[in-house]
Enzyme design. Structure first.
Site, PDB file in Angstrom:
ATOM      1  N   HIS A 114       6.911   1.800  15.586  1.00 32.72           N
ATOM      2  CA  HIS A 114       6.754   0.368  15.747  1.00 32.72           C
ATOM      3  C   HIS A 114       4.419   0.766  15.557  1.00 32.72           C
ATOM      4  O   HIS A 114       3.801   1.636  15.713  1.00 32.72           O
ATOM      5  CB  HIS A 114       6.680  -0.577  16.732  1.00 32.72           C
ATOM      6  CG  HIS A 114       5.811  -0.235  18.456  1.00 32.72           C
ATOM      7  ND1 HIS A 114       6.614   0.327  18.925  1.00 32.72           N
ATOM      8  CD2 HIS A 114       4.612  -0.788  19.085  1.00 32.72           C
ATOM      9  CE1 HIS A 114       6.150   0.902  19.973  1.00 32.72           C
ATOM     10  NE2 HIS A 114       5.221  -0.477  19.965  1.00 32.72           N
ATOM     11  N   GLU A 116       4.909  -4.478  16.857  1.00 29.89           N
ATOM     12  CA  GLU A 116       4.002  -5.110  17.929  1.00 29.89           C
ATOM     13  C   GLU A 116       3.251  -6.486  18.362  1.00 29.89           C
ATOM     14  O   GLU A 116       1.942  -5.753  17.435  1.00 29.89           O
ATOM     15  CB  GLU A 116       4.210  -4.658  19.626  1.00 29.89           C
ATOM     16  CG  GLU A 116       3.492  -4.665  20.618  1.00 29.89           C
ATOM     17  CD  GLU A 116       3.576  -3.453  21.318  1.00 29.89           C
ATOM     18  OE1 GLU A 116       3.328  -2.319  21.208  1.00 29.89           O
ATOM     19  OE2 GLU A 116       3.095  -3.555  22.550  1.00 29.89           O
TER      20      GLU A 116
HETATM   21 CO    CO Z   1       3.109  -0.446  21.989  1.00 22.64          CO
END
Ligand code: CO
Length: 134
Positions: A79, A130
């Site tokens: 991510h 995120e």
């Molecule tokens: Co992270």
């Protein structure tokens, strides 16, 4: 709305080996491993001058990255983390546009002790995103 790139996370099977790769081969500064049982991972951070790399190793039976590593046995980019000033405002704005927030939609405390949320990869070009409030 989004600010700086806080970190890029890479899922790894063997954390010690990956630490050695970054510390010894690439000559980077690597933090001590940190167990995050609530997130099912053990984490280290690699400090670069302009951002961080987060290495994630599965922790426990139901690690959310176990399946990812089944599909990516050599490890892989997991991510991207972008900074936001107000995570609730960011969440509400994203939800209003139809973006999917993972889990129950409430921020959890991430590896830096700050509130984080994850956004569905299908809504962001196949990349898990995120958001971290800084
Ligand atoms: Co992270």
């Amino acid at each position: 709305m989004i600010g700086r790139l806080n970190h890029v996370a890479i899922a790894v099977k063997d954390l010690e080996k990956s630490i050695s790769l970054y510390r010894d081969t690439l000559g980077a500064k690597v933090s001590a491993p940190q167990a995050e049982p609530a997130h099912g991972v053990t984490v280290v951070f690699i400090e670069l001058p302009n951002t961080k790399i987060e290495l994630l190793q599965p922790l426990g039976e139901n690690s959310p990255i176990a399946k990812f590593l089944e599909k990516n046995p050599d490890g892989g980019m997991h991510h991207l983390c972008y900074e936001v000033e107000d995570i609730i405002a960011a969440r509400d704005r994203l939800k209003a546009t139809g973006a999917r927030v993972l889990g129950d939609g409430e921020p959890k405390i991430g590896a830096h002790g700050k509130p984080v949320l994850f956004l569905h990869p299908k809504d962001f070009n196949g990349t898990l995103v995120e958001l971290e409030q800084v």
